[in-house]
Design an enzyme around this catalytic site. Sequence first.
Site, PDB file in Angstrom:
ATOM      1  N   HIS A   1       0.873  -1.227   0.074  1.00  0.00           N
ATOM      2  CA  HIS A   1       0.057  -0.002  -0.182  1.00  0.00           C
ATOM      3  C   HIS A   1       0.937   1.251  -0.094  1.00  0.00           C
ATOM      4  O   HIS A   1       2.033   1.321   0.235  1.00  0.00           O
ATOM      5  CB  HIS A   1      -0.938   0.079   1.404  1.00  0.00           C
TER       6      HIS A   1
ATOM      7  N   CYS B   1       3.248  -4.890   6.842  1.00  0.00           N
ATOM      8  CA  CYS B   1       2.923  -4.476   5.317  1.00  0.00           C
ATOM      9  C   CYS B   1       4.023  -4.045   4.440  1.00  0.00           C
ATOM     10  O   CYS B   1       5.236  -3.859   5.141  1.00  0.00           O
ATOM     11  CB  CYS B   1       1.734  -3.545   5.184  1.00  0.00           C
TER      12      CYS B   1
END
Length: 210
Positions: free
Chosen positions: A170, A186
Amino acid sequence: MSTKKAGKALKVEPRDARVRIKITRMVRKPARPGREISVRALVGSIQATLDDPLAERTVRPRVKKLVPKVRTKELKRIYRTVITIDRSSFRLRLFKKLHFVKSYGVAVGLPEYPTPTGLFAIESKQVNPTWTAPNSPWAGEMAGQQVAGGAPDNPLKARWMGVSGAVGIHGTGQPWSIGTRASHGCIRMTVSDVIDLFGRVSIGTPVLIR
């Protein structure tokens, strides 16, 4: 030995072409055809030759070529896009048709919240995704709360590509964190980079993380 067992012993299974995904390159393993010999027909030919003293003494077995299901030339179509992520160098690499295309800087998980390693795939894609903060000290006062997609305080920023469970690729509003271990597992990218990558990959794209 029975003709059935002999046939199995002489049979060579075909090998499908395949790709070994490595962090910096794609290694092609070419296809290999197989073969199958009709032992029953061969035994019959040998017997007929022995029964006829004038017959040619050379016996040629009937060999059937076995074609692999995946041929070498098909690998570029099967592996149209591949992503690799090197946690130690904080680099995400994009490959198209088995050739390196582009490299991006990333941030990965903190030592206490490490980015998982292994071979995964892009499971989902979202524009301006909702963020659900993890229930852990890393999230502070935001633990367990949701932030709407596109909101200024949404840390996912612009794009989401799910990789494994709650772990994904992301954007980030903290571009200075790129090149460090900073996330809850992440893979962070700058907003411009994640938008660029988002348009180049599809659901099902292999993702190797080391």
